[in-house]
Design a protein around this motif. Structure first.
Motif, PDB file in Angstrom:
ATOM      1  N   GLY A   1       0.808  -1.219   0.000  1.00  0.00           N
ATOM      2  CA  GLY A   1       0.000   0.000   0.000  1.00  0.00           C
ATOM      3  C   GLY A   1       0.835   1.260   0.000  1.00  0.00           C
ATOM      4  N   THR A   2       0.446   2.213  -0.820  1.00  0.00           N
ATOM      5  CA  THR A   2       1.046   3.546  -0.867  1.00  0.00           C
ATOM      6  C   THR A   2      -0.095   4.540  -1.008  1.00  0.00           C
ATOM      7  N   THR A   3      -0.187   5.481  -0.076  1.00  0.00           N
ATOM      8  CA  THR A   3      -1.321   6.417  -0.041  1.00  0.00           C
ATOM      9  C   THR A   3      -0.901   7.782  -0.573  1.00  0.00           C
ATOM     10  N   VAL A   4      -1.731   8.388  -1.421  1.00  0.00           N
ATOM     11  CA  VAL A   4      -1.463   9.733  -1.932  1.00  0.00           C
ATOM     12  C   VAL A   4      -2.647  10.645  -1.620  1.00  0.00           C
ATOM     13  N   SER A   5      -2.348  11.939  -1.517  1.00  0.00           N
ATOM     14  CA  SER A   5      -3.396  12.939  -1.300  1.00  0.00           C
ATOM     15  C   SER A   5      -4.203  13.125  -2.582  1.00  0.00           C
ATOM     16  N   PRO A   6      -5.464  13.572  -2.483  1.00  0.00           N
ATOM     17  CA  PRO A   6      -6.316  13.665  -3.671  1.00  0.00           C
ATOM     18  C   PRO A   6      -6.018  14.851  -4.578  1.00  0.00           C
ATOM     19  N   TRP A   7      -5.322  15.859  -4.054  1.00  0.00           N
ATOM     20  CA  TRP A   7      -5.114  17.083  -4.825  1.00  0.00           C
ATOM     21  C   TRP A   7      -3.666  17.204  -5.286  1.00  0.00           C
ATOM     22  N   ILE A   8      -3.487  17.471  -6.578  1.00  0.00           N
ATOM     23  CA  ILE A   8      -2.163  17.707  -7.157  1.00  0.00           C
ATOM     24  C   ILE A   8      -1.939  19.208  -7.216  1.00  0.00           C
ATOM     25  N   VAL A   9      -0.949  19.693  -6.477  1.00  0.00           N
ATOM     26  CA  VAL A   9      -0.602  21.113  -6.504  1.00  0.00           C
ATOM     27  C   VAL A   9       0.424  21.321  -7.605  1.00  0.00           C
ATOM     28  N   THR A  10       0.113  22.222  -8.520  1.00  0.00           N
ATOM     29  CA  THR A  10       0.961  22.409  -9.698  1.00  0.00           C
ATOM     30  C   THR A  10       2.264  23.125  -9.349  1.00  0.00           C
ATOM     31  N   LEU A  11       3.277  22.920 -10.190  1.00  0.00           N
ATOM     32  CA  LEU A  11       4.533  23.650  -9.999  1.00  0.00           C
ATOM     33  C   LEU A  11       4.326  25.148 -10.163  1.00  0.00           C
ATOM     34  N   ASP A  12       3.351  25.554 -10.986  1.00  0.00           N
ATOM     35  CA  ASP A  12       3.073  26.985 -11.127  1.00  0.00           C
ATOM     36  C   ASP A  12       2.599  27.574  -9.807  1.00  0.00           C
TER      37      ASP A  12
END
Length: 420
Positions: free
Chosen positions: A260-271
């Motif tokens: 298992g590897t958990t990620v957050s639902p929101w991708i914050v852009t490099l911009d």
């Protein structure tokens, strides 16, 4: 001060107009998944905005990328399209723009309260690699297992070390994690132990989400690598330390990581992260030319880990770290990944490895915090050497701006007993 939206953005929110991170959600259990951005306590349904013809710039005008069940098609379009979308959305959501603000019917379709949205994995992850890019983490782990005189192997300072992870077991925040079973290190001459992991751990990480990939056999130049990274997510690379210690020689992590590897639902852009860029650590020895960047930078992202112990109502902060502590940058990681001709694809995930700082309170896993179980951490009325069934682990991450935050929300998971 921050930008002003007609959508209320509460003080301290992770999701002001300066952020607009991307995710995928369902407004109803039987609805098809659709892309969105977060603003305040709402999600903005991008399929509604696209159907209304409000993406009228050249690249996005004729694209169906926001009528997909994930963000991969949008990621493939590259930075020009990402900038187009960001500019359009910031304008539509601003306090002075009437198009969405003054249309009650459009607003009712497009804006969904966050607590009504079911968040899903925002990308279809084809491949997942996990790096080992924090010097403090590498030093601590090496000291624990090999002693201070051989803490970090010489090759670590020459290249970003990584292993190939398991994409199929990447899950969205809030998904329960079942305690893994496997073989563990024998004591003396006894046979190895088999059963539920006794040393289950979290790892405080972030991960880069790949945008446009590269052709097989054609590496990405380190100075062009940022154009191939859409943004970052929080990531918990759960680890069974006892299983890992017994299996990792000679080929590295396997069952101790792949459950298992958990990620957050929101991708914050490099911009969105660019205002918080900072100098990366000086690398000594200097990297080989293919890893030498014209500008080597990290991001000032505050990170914290909380544990809510089984049977307790309170959560306890046990780690405060920062993304800026990474020794190898995300652009160096991506460039090194492709230097042999390996082809990355849109939606691939590149984990940073555990992000530990120089102080004990900034260590990014229980292996370090307890020094391999020798020094339990206090959690109110109880202590922990490693995670127990029923424990919930929550990651937070954000950048502090002038009157606003750019944040990632949370990345959480609860430990369930091993299957029988």
């Amino acid at each position: 001060m921050g930008l002003k939206s007609f959508v209320e953005v509460p003080a301290g929110s992770h999701f002001p107009l300066e952020n607009l991170p991307y995710g995928v959600f369902k407004p109803e259990p039987n609805s098809p998944p659709r892309p969105a951005v977060a603003v305040g306590n709402h999600v903005l349904d991008l399929s509604v905005i696209a159907s209304a013809g409000l993406f009228d710039e050249p690249i996005l005008k004729n694209s169906d990328c926001f009528n997909q069940p994930n963000l991969n098609k949008f990621l493939e379009l590259g930075r020009p399209a990402w900038k187009e979308a960001r500019a359009t959305l910031q304008k539509l959501l601003s306090a002075t723009e009437p198009t969405l603000r003054d249309s009650a019917s459009l607003r009712s379709k497009a804006l969904v309260p966050m607590d009504k949205a079911q968040m899903l994995l925002p990308i279809a992850v084809g491949d997942y690699s996990d790096f080992f890019s924090s010097m403090h983490h590498a030093k601590n782990c090496g000291t624990i297992f090999r002693g201070p005189e051989n803490a970090i192997n010489p090759n670590w300072f020459q290249l970003p070390i990584a292993y190939h992870g398991r994409a199929s077991s990447i899950v969205i925040s809030g998904t329960d994690i079942i305690r893994p079973r496997g073989q563990a290190h024998p004591t003396g001459n006894s046979p190895p132990y088999f059963g539920p992991s006794r040393r289950l751990d979290f790892e405080l990480e972030m991960a880069a989400v790949v945008g446009p990939g590269n052709e097989l056999g054609k590496p990405i130049d380190v100075n062009d690598a940022a154009g191939h990274i859409f943004g970052l997510v929080l990531m918990n690379d759960w680890s069974a330390r006892d299983i890992q210690a017994w299996e990792y020689v000679p080929l590295g992590p396997f069952l101790g990581k792949s459950f298992g590897t958990t990620v957050s639902p929101w991708i914050v852009t490099l911009d969105a992260l660019e205002p918080f860029s900072c100098d990366a650590p000086i690398q000594n020895p200097p990297p080989l030319p293919y890893l030498a960047e014209k500008t080597s930078k990290n991001y000032d992202i505050s990170l914290e880990v909380l544990i809510k112990p089984a049977g307790q109502e309170d959560s306890f902060v046990i780690t405060r770290s920062n993304f800026k502590h990474l020794y190898w940058t995300i652009t160096q990681q991506l460039a090194h990944h492709t230097i042999n001709g390996c082809n990355l694809r849109s939606g691939d995930l590149l984990g940073t490895g555990t992000i530990s700082g120089p102080e004990p309170e900034s260590f990014g896993c229980l292996l370090e915090l307890t020094w391999n179980g020798q020094n339990p951490v206090s959690l109110g009325a109880t202590t922990r050497r490693f995670l127990e069934d029923g424990d919930e682990v929550v990651f937070n991450g954000f950048c502090k701006g002038d009157g606003y935050n750019v944040g990632f929300g949370t990345c959480s998971g609860k430990i369930l007993p091993a299957s029988t």
